[in-house]
Design an enzyme around this catalytic site. Structure first.
Site, PDB file in Angstrom:
ATOM      1  N   SER A 144      43.186  10.692  23.794  1.00 33.36           N
ATOM      2  CA  SER A 144      43.203  12.043  23.251  1.00 33.36           C
ATOM      3  C   SER A 144      44.530  12.702  23.594  1.00 33.36           C
ATOM      4  O   SER A 144      45.180  12.348  24.582  1.00 33.36           O
ATOM      5  CB  SER A 144      42.061  12.872  23.848  1.00 33.36           C
ATOM      6  OG  SER A 144      42.176  14.243  23.508  1.00 33.36           O
ATOM      7  N   TYR A 158      37.486  15.451  31.378  1.00 38.57           N
ATOM      8  CA  TYR A 158      37.956  14.899  30.105  1.00 38.57           C
ATOM      9  C   TYR A 158      39.446  14.553  30.108  1.00 38.57           C
ATOM     10  O   TYR A 158      39.804  13.421  29.742  1.00 38.57           O
ATOM     11  CB  TYR A 158      37.623  15.885  28.981  1.00 38.57           C
ATOM     12  CG  TYR A 158      37.765  15.307  27.596  1.00 38.57           C
ATOM     13  CD1 TYR A 158      36.743  14.529  27.041  1.00 38.57           C
ATOM     14  CD2 TYR A 158      38.906  15.525  26.836  1.00 38.57           C
ATOM     15  CE1 TYR A 158      36.865  13.992  25.773  1.00 38.57           C
ATOM     16  CE2 TYR A 158      39.036  15.002  25.564  1.00 38.57           C
ATOM     17  CZ  TYR A 158      38.014  14.230  25.041  1.00 38.57           C
ATOM     18  OH  TYR A 158      38.149  13.692  23.780  1.00 38.57           O
TER      19      TYR A 158
END
Length: 270
Positions: A144, A158
């Site tokens: 990401s 995350y």
């Protein structure tokens, strides 16, 4: 009379929707047989049937919760039972937790780490020896843009998990490129999937400018082309590449402050 060579075989995790389903469709169009895994077996089976009918490939579904201990075992056993070996692994399964770290039950945080870190590493560890033996293989790890960002309130694990996927991909490339493996970490930004619906932030994501969104199909095609070319880290979209450059090269104090302000609305608190 010799039999036709077997089609290449791919394993796609998180394949029931979004980017995982887009990977499955793109790989079926490329002539790959498929093992599709996720928790929602009904969706997987429908997708497998549709792809087999549309492309003349073999596709089968294996229901699995990658947050469970040694979740990779049944998936690998189902593949072995069909006499197949993985030529391309797509580690796509994932989710996020917008609440504060301690406000979320530890079992949920542990499931996050198992799904986004432990399971991808376990699957790669299982399939790499066969790839090395055959002298070819491909791994695509879905990371990401957040993997380049500092941590902020909410989504506590995350950025770290996605940063690990980037570094893990780089390490695998350094170890196995000469042995015929192509490893890529794809680092998308805002992507149109069901991801935000799952963590109850869709109403917030809808406020983001449409210019910054990409389709799952665009991200997948970028990832596959990059893997074809042996690129290790790929960031789809010029705006995301610009953001990654700023995240890495601006003074970190300035970056941290900007990220905290920008991400505050995606933190659902305690």
């Amino acid at each position: 009379m010799t039999s036709a060579p077997a089609r290449p075989f791919a394993l796609v995790t998180g394949a029931s929707s979004g980017m995982g389903a887009a990977f499955a469709r793109a790989l079926a169009a490329r002539g790959y047989d498929l093992c599709l895994t996720a928790r929602r077996l009904d969706r997987l089976e429908r997708l497998a049937e549709d792809l087999a009918a549309a492309h003349g490939i073999e596709a089968f579904a294996v229901a699995a919760d990658l947050g469970a201990f040694e979740a990779e075992g049944p998936i690998l056993a189902a593949i072995a039972a069909r006499g197949r070996r993985v030529d391309l692994l797509v580690n796509n399964a994932g989710f996020s937790i917008p609440q504060s770290f301690a406000a979320t039950p530890w079992l949920r945080q542990r499931d996050f780490l198992m799904t986004l870190v432990v399971a991808p590493c376990a699957l790669a560890h299982a399939v790499i020896p066969g790839m090395v033996e055959r002298g070819h293989g491909r791994i695509i790890n879905v990371a990401s843009l957040a993997g380049f960002a500092p941590g902020a309130a909410g989504h506590s694990l995350y950025p770290g998990a996605k940063s690990l996927m980037i570094k893990f991909s780089q390490a695998l490339d350094a170890e196995y490129r000469a042995k015929g493996l192509s490893v890529t970490a794809v680092c998308p930004g805002f992507t149109r999937t069901e991801f935000a619906q799952a963590n109850a932030t869709q109403h917030l994501m809808d406020e983001a400018p449409r210019l910054f969104w990409q389709s799952a199909e665009t991200v997948v095609e970028t990832a596959l082309r990059a893997n074809d070319l042996g690129r290790v880290v790929v960031i789809p979209g010029w705006h995301n590449r610009l953001a990654a450059a700023l995240l890495q090269h601006l003074p970190q104090g300035l970056v941290a402050a900007a990220v905290r302000r920008g991400s505050a609305k995606y933190h659902l608190g305690d």
